[in-house]
Design an enzyme around this catalytic site. Structure first.
Site, short mmCIF file in Angstrom:
data_model
loop_
_atom_site.label_atom_id
_atom_site.label_comp_id
_atom_site.label_asym_id
_atom_site.label_seq_id
_atom_site.Cartn_x
_atom_site.Cartn_y
_atom_site.Cartn_z
N LYS A 127 0.67 -1.30 -0.21
CA LYS A 127 0.16 -0.22 -0.20
C LYS A 127 0.55 0.89 -0.20
CE LYS A 127 -4.52 -2.28 2.17
NZ LYS A 127 -3.69 -3.55 2.43
O1 LIG Z 1 -4.90 -4.45 0.07
C1 LIG Z 1 -5.87 -5.86 0.30
O2 LIG Z 1 -4.88 -6.24 0.06
C2 LIG Z 1 -6.69 -5.27 1.50
C3 LIG Z 1 -7.19 -4.13 0.69
C4 LIG Z 1 -8.49 -4.55 2.21
O3 LIG Z 1 -9.07 -2.99 1.50
N1 LIG Z 1 -8.70 -5.37 2.96
C5 LIG Z 1 -7.75 -6.05 3.19
O4 LIG Z 1 -7.78 -7.41 4.38
N2 LIG Z 1 -6.83 -5.99 2.43
C6 LIG Z 1 -5.41 -7.31 3.26
O5 LIG Z 1 -6.35 -8.35 2.90
C7 LIG Z 1 -5.84 -9.39 3.86
C8 LIG Z 1 -7.05 -10.24 4.87
O6 LIG Z 1 -6.78 -10.81 5.31
P1 LIG Z 1 -7.58 -12.07 5.90
O7 LIG Z 1 -8.61 -10.67 6.88
O8 LIG Z 1 -7.11 -12.53 7.24
O9 LIG Z 1 -8.19 -12.72 4.61
C9 LIG Z 1 -4.96 -8.63 4.80
O10 LIG Z 1 -3.31 -8.63 4.18
C10 LIG Z 1 -5.41 -7.19 4.68
O11 LIG Z 1 -4.23 -6.38 4.60
#
Ligand SMILES: O=C(O)c1cc(=O)[nH]c(=O)n1[C@@H]1O[C@H](COP(=O)(O)O)[C@@H](O)[C@H]1O
Length: 269
Positions: A96
């Protein structure tokens, strides 16, 4: 990696699963803590057990930076391990980033040249000259945050700007950037009801969709409203897969969870 190769991989594996390597040392199995590099050993075991079920891996850089030099080394070993052993996999540095032009160029070099990731997540807030340095890299992808999965997305991203929500402005404006064919977008699975409007603006672009599993987003809704003729989706799950067990069988259980998702995905292809 060319998008064509990613699509071929999705079709042959019948999967558009991205596994998030958000590795927290406090959550990994105890027996790994005796290893010299527990984070890398954890990632290696997860990747070996799941590489045939997933098409992409997304280490979230924060989880590595939090451990200083050791974390950065574990990240480098992980990306090298994927590139050497499973070069077909698409890799995402979830960093990011985004800054004034010359600084963005340095971020791009770090993730595309030194680390050799295929893509990096970028915040659009600083605009054109903060994003274009990433887009200048051939066969590398810039994954721009459009509508994120978290509650705070409503603070700014859905605000009306000239009678349109800001996230729609981000999508429209980014299409005018140089090398915009290298763009992909982040849309949270928890925002599936917005996908129809998003697809009206970016009908073909790949979307990275985090937020299924632990955050409550629905795979079915995302596929229903977000899928294109070339699939156009990478659905990420991190905690739901990598921490399914924290015992000696963690990699095997992670593979079972990944397989459940792959089978659900196959039904939409
Ligand atoms: O850019 C991302 O990957 C991201 C964007 C977003 O809107 N929401 C989001 O959860 N993420 C990332 O996606 C992953 C989600 O993880 P889990 O919720 O454990 O599946 C994490 O690494 C967050 O930082």
């Amino acid at each position: 990696m060319e998008t064509k190769k990613l699509i071929e991989q999705i079709r042959s594996k019948k999967s558009f699963l991205c596994i998030g390597l958000d590795v927290d040392i406090n959550k990994i199995p105890n027996h790994l803590l005796h290893e010299t590099d527990p984070i890398f050993e954890f990632n290696k075991a997860i990747i070996d057990a799941t590489h045939h079920l997933a098409v992409a891996y997304k280490p979230n850089i924060a989880f590595y930076e939090a451990f200083g030099i050791k974390g950065w080394e574990a990240l480098k070993k992980t990306i090298d391990y994927i590139n050497e052993n499973y070069p077909e996999l698409f890799t995402i540095a979830d960093a990011k980033r985004g800054d004034i032009g010359n600084t963005s160029t340095m971020y791009a070099k770090a993730f595309f040249e030194d680390m050799e990731f295929d893509s990096v997540t970028i915040a659009p807030y600083m605009g054109k000259d903060s994003v274009e340095p990433f887009l200048a890299f051939k066969d590398k992808h810039t994954i721009l945050l459009a509508l994120t999965s978290n509650e705070g997305a409503f603070d700014f991203q859905t605000l009306q700007v000239d009678e349109k929500p800001l996230y729609q402005r981000v999508l429209e404006t980014s299409k005018t950037y140089n090398n915009s064919e290298n763009l992909m977008y982040v849309v949270g699975a928890t925002k599936a009801e917005y996908l129809k409007e998003i697809r009206a603006i970016v009908p073909e672009s790949f979307l990275l969709v985090p937020g299924v599993g632990a955050q409550g987003g629905s795979l079915e809704d995302v596929c229903k409203y977000g899928m294109t003729s070339n699939i156009g989706l990478l659905i990420n799950s991190s905690r739901g897969i990598i921490y399914a067990s924290n015992d000696e069988d963690f990699a095997e259980v992670a593979a079972k969870k990944a397989q459940e998702m792959q089978q659900q995905m196959a039904a939409f292809l």
